[in-house]
Scaffold this motif. Structure first.
Motif, PDB file in Angstrom:
ATOM      1  N   VAL A  75     -13.149   8.562 117.551  1.00 42.72           N
ATOM      2  CA  VAL A  75     -12.550   7.359 118.053  1.00 42.72           C
ATOM      3  C   VAL A  75     -13.564   6.760 119.072  1.00 42.72           C
ATOM      4  N   ASN A  76     -13.910   5.573 118.982  1.00 41.50           N
ATOM      5  CA  ASN A  76     -14.454   5.116 120.305  1.00 41.50           C
ATOM      6  C   ASN A  76     -13.792   4.582 121.387  1.00 41.50           C
ATOM      7  N   GLU A  77     -14.497   3.911 122.519  1.00 39.94           N
ATOM      8  CA  GLU A  77     -13.642   3.779 123.640  1.00 39.94           C
ATOM      9  C   GLU A  77     -12.609   2.727 123.475  1.00 39.94           C
ATOM     10  N   LYS A  78     -12.554   1.887 122.383  1.00 35.36           N
ATOM     11  CA  LYS A  78     -11.652   0.836 122.198  1.00 35.36           C
ATOM     12  C   LYS A  78     -10.502   1.478 121.301  1.00 35.36           C
ATOM     13  N   GLY A  79     -10.598   2.697 120.746  1.00 32.39           N
ATOM     14  CA  GLY A  79      -9.629   3.375 120.225  1.00 32.39           C
ATOM     15  C   GLY A  79      -9.808   2.909 118.729  1.00 32.39           C
ATOM     16  N   GLU A  80     -10.912   2.741 118.258  1.00 36.42           N
ATOM     17  CA  GLU A  80     -11.272   2.481 116.748  1.00 36.42           C
ATOM     18  C   GLU A  80     -11.938   3.808 116.159  1.00 36.42           C
ATOM     19  N   ALA A  81     -11.593   3.979 114.907  1.00 41.98           N
ATOM     20  CA  ALA A  81     -12.015   4.844 114.053  1.00 41.98           C
ATOM     21  C   ALA A  81     -13.656   4.644 113.610  1.00 41.98           C
ATOM     22  N   GLN A  82     -14.301   5.856 114.023  1.00 43.80           N
ATOM     23  CA  GLN A  82     -15.615   5.697 113.518  1.00 43.80           C
ATOM     24  C   GLN A  82     -16.183   6.649 112.545  1.00 43.80           C
ATOM     25  N   LEU A 166      -5.926   9.244 112.850  1.00 47.86           N
ATOM     26  CA  LEU A 166      -5.290  10.646 112.740  1.00 47.86           C
ATOM     27  C   LEU A 166      -6.293  11.367 112.422  1.00 47.86           C
ATOM     28  N   PHE A 167      -7.327  11.399 111.581  1.00 45.67           N
ATOM     29  CA  PHE A 167      -8.071  12.387 111.290  1.00 45.67           C
ATOM     30  C   PHE A 167      -9.386  12.383 112.135  1.00 45.67           C
ATOM     31  N   GLY A 168      -9.162  12.256 113.387  1.00 52.47           N
ATOM     32  CA  GLY A 168     -10.120  12.094 114.591  1.00 52.47           C
ATOM     33  C   GLY A 168     -10.234  13.658 115.121  1.00 52.47           C
ATOM     34  N   THR A 408      -1.707  14.399 126.671  1.00 50.18           N
ATOM     35  CA  THR A 408      -3.110  13.928 126.903  1.00 50.18           C
ATOM     36  C   THR A 408      -3.285  12.969 125.612  1.00 50.18           C
ATOM     37  N   GLY A 409      -2.465  12.528 125.110  1.00 47.22           N
ATOM     38  CA  GLY A 409      -2.442  11.506 123.909  1.00 47.22           C
ATOM     39  C   GLY A 409      -3.015  12.023 122.596  1.00 47.22           C
ATOM     40  N   ARG A 410      -2.979  11.057 121.728  1.00 44.70           N
ATOM     41  CA  ARG A 410      -3.654  11.324 120.479  1.00 44.70           C
ATOM     42  C   ARG A 410      -4.737  10.284 119.995  1.00 44.70           C
ATOM     43  N   ASP A 411      -5.410  10.411 119.029  1.00 40.57           N
ATOM     44  CA  ASP A 411      -6.259   9.386 118.663  1.00 40.57           C
ATOM     45  C   ASP A 411      -5.482   8.300 118.010  1.00 40.57           C
ATOM     46  N   SER A 412      -4.482   8.756 117.336  1.00 40.96           N
ATOM     47  CA  SER A 412      -3.714   7.688 116.575  1.00 40.96           C
ATOM     48  C   SER A 412      -2.403   7.241 117.796  1.00 40.96           C
ATOM     49  N   VAL A 445       4.372  -0.471 111.771  1.00 42.04           N
ATOM     50  CA  VAL A 445       2.929  -0.176 112.351  1.00 42.04           C
ATOM     51  C   VAL A 445       2.312   0.407 111.391  1.00 42.04           C
ATOM     52  N   ARG A 446       2.731   1.452 110.324  1.00 42.61           N
ATOM     53  CA  ARG A 446       2.249   2.201 109.457  1.00 42.61           C
ATOM     54  C   ARG A 446       1.591   1.247 108.290  1.00 42.61           C
ATOM     55  N   GLN A 447       2.647   0.205 108.115  1.00 43.86           N
ATOM     56  CA  GLN A 447       2.368  -0.592 107.072  1.00 43.86           C
ATOM     57  C   GLN A 447       1.308  -1.769 107.567  1.00 43.86           C
TER      58      GLN A 447
END
Length: 506
Positions: A75-82, A166-168, A408-412, A445-447
């Motif tokens: 996950v990048n600094e914007k919270g986007e999956a990479q 989630l898979f981060g 401490t949060g999650r990637d999702s 949100v999931r959808q």
């Protein structure tokens, strides 16, 4: 092409990740620890207790495990999956199946291929291993199959566009299936496809790692060796940095000024580090909403900030920092401190006297507990503090009346919300309670595809729905504070992560 397809180029030099940049002072890109090699000497207060990523689960320790394990995404600094092990992915038209395309030609450090079957086994192990700390995060998964050598197909029980997040790093760091066949051994000697290979592990004390020349992005790893050590005491970290024993450390906020005075670089990374008072609404007196209301108004968040964070923290009403996509502006002033309102709510409750005596159970001495104790005493609730070294067992069994917790949060971001507010959320001390409207907000949100224009709005609405919960009251948040030798270059901001791609030492 499916319009929801997300194709991402592999090997992007500009991939935003968190990390300091260290370059060899004459060392090459080899994996050896020869004289002059670039060595990262990291002192940490969160030295891993487990090296099996399925067992670890800790929001601090996965940052260390990412030295030796790659994950399916990052996950990048914007919270986007990479991309990470997966160079791209795409959903089917219904949104209930996602295929991850694994990079070709990769191997784990024991020579086992990094292929679709290895990734499938990693997901299955996270879902089924008896001591997995991650199975609760993967409840949307029905099954995992493979297509050919490199395509992993994740079949879902519902539409869920959160899976690439989630898979981060937090949930799906991938271990060698050969090594994972002996999970107990893996827990002491990690084997992955990360930027480094563990050559020595002294449990609880020290880990030595050397550069992995076979890592998919090895060209951008310029550190030859990592020496990760458990910091013996927060007060010794600054002197250790001054004398060159360490050149990088996570730092207690109380030591930051001393580090600055010593000429070291102190820097702050944004994070998801939010603390809360957890309540069990299934136990008296918190089964009375009026008592919960009294607690909500009786906590002075600013006092936590002033006394505990040394100027680095902020009052918190939710688990996300203000600049994050899931932060809900409408909840910024939730439950303001008001002793008069707190006392009035308590007077309307059905409890008084001995019924307003509460045991607050915590794992270690914590000044936060004393602040809670004093603030609630001021409104008429008597708090007794109990230290239980085995605190985790009753907490996660939901057997406590009250406790303190910090995320401490999650990637999702949705996973963060369901962990706190969902009926089976591990951080919800009041299971199976959940606030009204939360389930529908989560489903929406999931959808919603991550690229959809409505995603941020729907996500913030889910945050707002969760914060109605009577099961916890957020108190304060603080960023991650690090200190480094001045020879280490600036570190880009990426909430919650410490990755080392691209780094140089001058």
């Amino acid at each position: 092409m499916n319009p929801s397809r997300r194709t991402l180029l592999s090997g992007l030099l500009g991939l935003p990740v968190l990390g300091a940049t260290l370059a060899a002072c004459g060392g090459g890109s080899g994996s050896g620890a020869a004289a002059g090699a670039a060595t990262l000497k990291w002192a940490s207060s969160y030295f891993p207790t487990h090296w099996d990523p399925v067992v670890g689960g800790s929001g601090a320790q996965f940052r260390h495990l990412s030295l030796v394990y790659a994950s399916i995404t990052r996950v990048n600094e914007k919270g986007e999956a990479q991309p990470d092990l997966a160079e791209s992915w795409d959903y089917n038209d219904q949104g209930d199946q996602v295929t991850f395309h694994i990079r070709s030609g990769l191997t784990f450090s024991d020579g086992t291929p990094v292929d679709a079957d290895a990734v499938k086994q990693a997901v299955d192990r996270a879902r089924t291993q008896e001591n997995s700390a991650l199975f609760g995060d993967l409840t949307s998964i029905d099954k995992v199959t493979t297509e050919g050598d490199l395509d992993v197909v994740v079949h879902l029980t519902q539409v869920d566009y959160q899976i690439p997040l989630l898979f981060g790093e937090r949930v799906l760091q991938v271990a060698s299936p050969k090594a994972a066949a002996d999970a107990a051994a893996l827990d002491q000697q990690p084997v992955g496809h990360g930027p480094f290979v563990a050559t020595q592990i002294i449990p609880g004390t020290k880990a030595v790692l050397e550069k992995n020349p076979d890592y998919w992005d090895a060209a951008n790893i310029h550190i030859d060796k990592v020496e990760l050590v458990a910091a013996p005491d927060a007060s010794t970290v600054v002197s250790g940095l001054q004398t060159g024993v360490y050149n990088f450390a996570d730092l207690a906020a109380s030591q930051a000024k001393a580090a600055e005075s010593a000429g070291l670089d102190v820097f702050v990374q944004p994070g998801y580090n939010a603390s809360n008072l957890s309540l069990n609404v299934n136990r008296k007196p918190f089964d009375d909403p009026k008592v919960v209301e009294a607690v909500r108004h009786g906590l002075n968040r600013q006092e936590f900030v002033d006394k505990l964070t040394f100027g680095y923290g902020t009052p918190a009403t939710q688990p996300f920092p203000e600049e994050y996509i899931a932060y809900d502006p409408q909840s910024a002033d939730l439950w303001p401190y008001d002793v008069a309102k707190a006392k009035a709510a308590l007077a309307q409750s059905r409890y008084s006297g001995d019924d307003l005596k509460v045991e607050l159970v915590i794992p270690d001495e914590d000044p936060s507990a004393e602040i809670v104790q004093a603030q609630l005493a001021a409104i008429g609730i008597t708090v007794t503090i109990t230290i239980d070294k085995n605190w985790a067992t009753p907490f996660f069994a939901k057997d406590l009346v009250a406790s303190l917790y910090g995320t401490t949060g999650r990637d999702s971001p949705l996973q963060t919300l369901t962990a706190h507010f969902g009926p089976n959320g591990p951080l919800n001390l009041s299971t199976p309670y959940e606030p009204d409207g939360f389930e529908d907000a989560v489903a929406k949100v999931r959808q919603t595809p991550l690229e959809d224009a409505a995603y941020a709005e729907n996500l913030q609405a889910a945050t707002r729905a969760g914060l109605v919960s009577e099961a916890l009251v957020f108190t304060y948040s603080q960023p991650s504070v690090y200190v480094k030798d001045p020879s280490i270059s600036d570190i880009p901001a990426n909430p919650g992560h410490v990755n080392w791609t691209g780094v140089k030492i001058t």
